[in-house]
Design a protein around this motif. Structure first.
Motif, mmCIF file in Angstrom:
data_model
loop_
_atom_site.group_PDB
_atom_site.id
_atom_site.type_symbol
_atom_site.label_atom_id
_atom_site.label_comp_id
_atom_site.label_asym_id
_atom_site.label_seq_id
_atom_site.Cartn_x
_atom_site.Cartn_y
_atom_site.Cartn_z
ATOM 1 N N ARG A 64 -40.790 -33.049 -26.980
ATOM 2 C CA ARG A 64 -39.441 -33.325 -26.472
ATOM 3 C C ARG A 64 -39.109 -32.505 -25.226
ATOM 4 N NH1 ARG A 64 -36.724 -32.646 -31.009
ATOM 5 N NH2 ARG A 64 -36.377 -30.439 -30.654
ATOM 6 N N TRP A 65 -39.305 -31.196 -25.285
ATOM 7 C CA TRP A 65 -38.901 -30.354 -24.153
ATOM 8 C C TRP A 65 -39.691 -30.625 -22.879
ATOM 9 C CZ3 TRP A 65 -34.484 -28.058 -23.396
ATOM 10 C CH2 TRP A 65 -33.667 -27.843 -24.496
ATOM 11 N N PRO A 66 -41.017 -30.695 -22.928
ATOM 12 C CA PRO A 66 -41.736 -31.055 -21.704
ATOM 13 C C PRO A 66 -41.373 -32.457 -21.210
ATOM 14 C CG PRO A 66 -43.265 -30.228 -23.361
ATOM 15 C CD PRO A 66 -41.935 -30.342 -24.022
ATOM 16 N N GLY A 67 -41.121 -33.365 -22.153
ATOM 17 C CA GLY A 67 -40.712 -34.719 -21.772
ATOM 18 C C GLY A 67 -39.366 -34.732 -21.079
ATOM 19 N N TRP A 68 -38.435 -33.953 -21.601
ATOM 20 C CA TRP A 68 -37.122 -33.868 -20.958
ATOM 21 C C TRP A 68 -37.230 -33.271 -19.552
ATOM 22 C CZ3 TRP A 68 -33.689 -31.719 -25.500
ATOM 23 C CH2 TRP A 68 -33.357 -32.770 -26.369
ATOM 24 N N VAL A 69 -38.069 -32.257 -19.402
ATOM 25 C CA VAL A 69 -38.264 -31.658 -18.076
ATOM 26 C C VAL A 69 -38.875 -32.693 -17.124
ATOM 27 C CG1 VAL A 69 -39.559 -29.906 -16.785
ATOM 28 C CG2 VAL A 69 -38.369 -29.284 -18.910
ATOM 29 N N ALA A 70 -39.862 -33.433 -17.590
ATOM 30 C CA ALA A 70 -40.490 -34.458 -16.749
ATOM 31 C C ALA A 70 -39.492 -35.559 -16.393
ATOM 32 C CB ALA A 70 -41.716 -35.039 -17.447
ATOM 33 N N ALA A 71 -38.666 -35.988 -17.351
ATOM 34 C CA ALA A 71 -37.654 -37.026 -17.070
ATOM 35 C C ALA A 71 -36.660 -36.518 -16.029
ATOM 36 C CB ALA A 71 -36.945 -37.433 -18.352
ATOM 37 N N PHE A 72 -36.273 -35.256 -16.153
ATOM 38 C CA PHE A 72 -35.383 -34.673 -15.150
ATOM 39 C C PHE A 72 -36.072 -34.637 -13.783
ATOM 40 C CE2 PHE A 72 -34.066 -30.984 -12.665
ATOM 41 C CZ PHE A 72 -32.725 -31.302 -12.459
ATOM 42 N N GLY A 73 -37.346 -34.257 -13.772
ATOM 43 C CA GLY A 73 -38.100 -34.240 -12.518
ATOM 44 C C GLY A 73 -38.147 -35.618 -11.877
ATOM 45 N N TYR A 74 -38.350 -36.644 -12.702
ATOM 46 C CA TYR A 74 -38.318 -38.011 -12.165
ATOM 47 C C TYR A 74 -36.967 -38.288 -11.506
ATOM 48 C CZ TYR A 74 -36.785 -42.747 -12.083
ATOM 49 O OH TYR A 74 -36.175 -43.908 -11.669
ATOM 50 N N ALA A 75 -35.880 -38.019 -12.215
ATOM 51 C CA ALA A 75 -34.543 -38.325 -11.690
ATOM 52 C C ALA A 75 -34.276 -37.585 -10.388
ATOM 53 C CB ALA A 75 -33.471 -37.991 -12.726
ATOM 54 N N ALA A 76 -34.642 -36.323 -10.337
ATOM 55 C CA ALA A 76 -34.373 -35.522 -9.143
ATOM 56 C C ALA A 76 -35.221 -35.980 -7.960
ATOM 57 C CB ALA A 76 -34.632 -34.046 -9.440
ATOM 58 N N PHE A 77 -36.512 -36.099 -8.166
ATOM 59 C CA PHE A 77 -37.400 -36.407 -7.051
ATOM 60 C C PHE A 77 -37.346 -37.877 -6.639
ATOM 61 C CE2 PHE A 77 -39.147 -32.337 -8.375
ATOM 62 C CZ PHE A 77 -39.296 -31.723 -7.142
ATOM 63 N N TYR A 78 -37.226 -38.782 -7.609
ATOM 64 C CA TYR A 78 -37.152 -40.192 -7.221
ATOM 65 C C TYR A 78 -35.820 -40.496 -6.548
ATOM 66 C CZ TYR A 78 -39.408 -44.672 -7.088
ATOM 67 O OH TYR A 78 -40.057 -45.787 -6.638
ATOM 68 N N GLY A 79 -34.785 -39.776 -6.945
ATOM 69 C CA GLY A 79 -33.514 -39.888 -6.230
ATOM 70 C C GLY A 79 -33.657 -39.432 -4.793
ATOM 71 N N GLY A 80 -34.520 -38.451 -4.557
ATOM 72 C CA GLY A 80 -34.801 -38.004 -3.195
ATOM 73 C C GLY A 80 -35.445 -39.104 -2.375
ATOM 74 N N LEU A 81 -36.389 -39.839 -2.967
ATOM 75 C CA LEU A 81 -37.001 -40.973 -2.279
ATOM 76 C C LEU A 81 -35.945 -41.997 -1.903
ATOM 77 C CD1 LEU A 81 -39.276 -42.971 -1.402
ATOM 78 C CD2 LEU A 81 -39.320 -43.707 -3.792
ATOM 79 N N ASP A 82 -35.080 -42.311 -2.843
ATOM 80 C CA ASP A 82 -34.035 -43.313 -2.608
ATOM 81 C C ASP A 82 -33.122 -42.888 -1.460
ATOM 82 O OD1 ASP A 82 -32.926 -45.813 -3.532
ATOM 83 O OD2 ASP A 82 -31.207 -44.664 -4.221
ATOM 84 N N ALA A 83 -32.755 -41.614 -1.449
ATOM 85 C CA ALA A 83 -31.858 -41.125 -0.395
ATOM 86 C C ALA A 83 -32.557 -41.056 0.960
ATOM 87 C CB ALA A 83 -31.308 -39.746 -0.777
ATOM 88 N N VAL A 84 -33.783 -40.558 0.983
ATOM 89 C CA VAL A 84 -34.477 -40.344 2.262
ATOM 90 C C VAL A 84 -35.009 -41.664 2.825
ATOM 91 C CG1 VAL A 84 -36.435 -39.204 3.359
ATOM 92 C CG2 VAL A 84 -35.022 -37.950 1.739
ATOM 93 N N ALA A 85 -35.910 -42.313 2.112
ATOM 94 C CA ALA A 85 -36.522 -43.536 2.640
ATOM 95 C C ALA A 85 -35.574 -44.725 2.550
ATOM 96 C CB ALA A 85 -37.819 -43.840 1.904
ATOM 97 N N GLY A 86 -34.711 -44.714 1.569
ATOM 98 C CA GLY A 86 -33.783 -45.825 1.417
ATOM 99 C C GLY A 86 -32.586 -45.734 2.333
ATOM 100 N N ILE A 87 -31.746 -44.762 2.075
ATOM 101 C CA ILE A 87 -30.493 -44.654 2.830
ATOM 102 C C ILE A 87 -30.740 -44.147 4.252
ATOM 103 C CG2 ILE A 87 -28.228 -43.557 2.912
ATOM 104 C CD1 ILE A 87 -28.412 -43.460 -0.219
ATOM 105 N N ALA A 88 -31.450 -43.030 4.380
ATOM 106 C CA ALA A 88 -31.677 -42.470 5.721
ATOM 107 C C ALA A 88 -32.559 -43.393 6.560
ATOM 108 C CB ALA A 88 -32.288 -41.080 5.623
ATOM 109 N N GLY A 89 -33.641 -43.900 5.971
ATOM 110 C CA GLY A 89 -34.524 -44.797 6.721
ATOM 111 C C GLY A 89 -33.794 -46.032 7.204
ATOM 112 N N GLY A 90 -33.029 -46.664 6.319
ATOM 113 C CA GLY A 90 -32.266 -47.844 6.707
ATOM 114 C C GLY A 90 -31.230 -47.540 7.769
ATOM 115 N N THR A 91 -30.588 -46.394 7.657
ATOM 116 C CA THR A 91 -29.572 -45.997 8.638
ATOM 117 C C THR A 91 -30.188 -45.771 10.014
ATOM 118 O OG1 THR A 91 -28.236 -45.006 6.890
ATOM 119 C CG2 THR A 91 -27.783 -44.290 9.142
#
Length: 188
Positions: A64-91
């Protein structure tokens, strides 16, 4: 199907739907929709982590604990992709009326954080599948296989049509299946 079994599938289903209308490439014509779509997706991508977090709640602590850390890592880093390549790139493409060297640099940064995020998603998915098999036995194997195949595909598919859409449908089916397998074993 139980309501919770459906709810863990919702993020993947939403992302598959958005993937069906995601532009295949970023250029001056697609830049406004590209940017808008990624703003809309900012709160949607982390819902996959919420589903992973939920699927791990009944897992043994050592998963559970390593899984929760990995899920958090996904949310944080994949959100970075969305913001950088998605929003910033499109802008940038919209403001410059086309791709420029700056867009390449933006995508390089976005790809890096996105790769880390997708890797974290796969790690959390592996731990979810292990926990589901420990809990439900063979009933969890088909859904676990679908979830893991989708997690591997997500490493480089994003949500683009067609592969990314099918990847997200696989995530939805796999998450729902492993949840329902666990629910079935709890009722026995």
């Amino acid at each position: 199907m139980s309501l919770r079994g459906f709810l863990v599938a919702v993020p993947g289903l939403l992302l598959a739907g958005f993937g069906a209308v995601h532009p295949a490439q970023l250029d001056a014509a697609t830049a406004p929709w590209w940017t808008t779509l990624h703003i809309i997706l900012l709160p949607v991508f982390p819902l996959l982590a919420v589903a992973q977090w939920y699927l791990l709640t009944s897992a043994p602590r050592w998963l559970r604990w390593p899984g929760w850390v990995a899920a958090f890592g996904y949310a944080a880093f994949y959100g970075g992709l969305d913001a950088v390549a998605g929003i910033a790139g499109g802008t940038v493409v919209h403001a410059q009326h086309g791709a420029t060297p700056v867009v390449g640099a933006v995508f390089t940064a976005g790809d890096l954080v996105g790769s880390i995020g997708a890797g974290c998603f796969l790690v959390a998915s592996v731990l979810i599948v292990v926990a589901a098999i420990l809990r439900a036995g063979w009933w969890a194997v088909p859904g676990g296989a679908v979830l893991l195949l989708a997690g591997v595909s997500f490493l480089d598919s994003h949500i683009f049509w067609p592969r990314g859409v099918f990847t997200m449908l696989g995530v939805a089916v796999g998450m729902s299946w492993v949840y329902l397998a666990g629910e079935r074993s709890a009722q026995r």
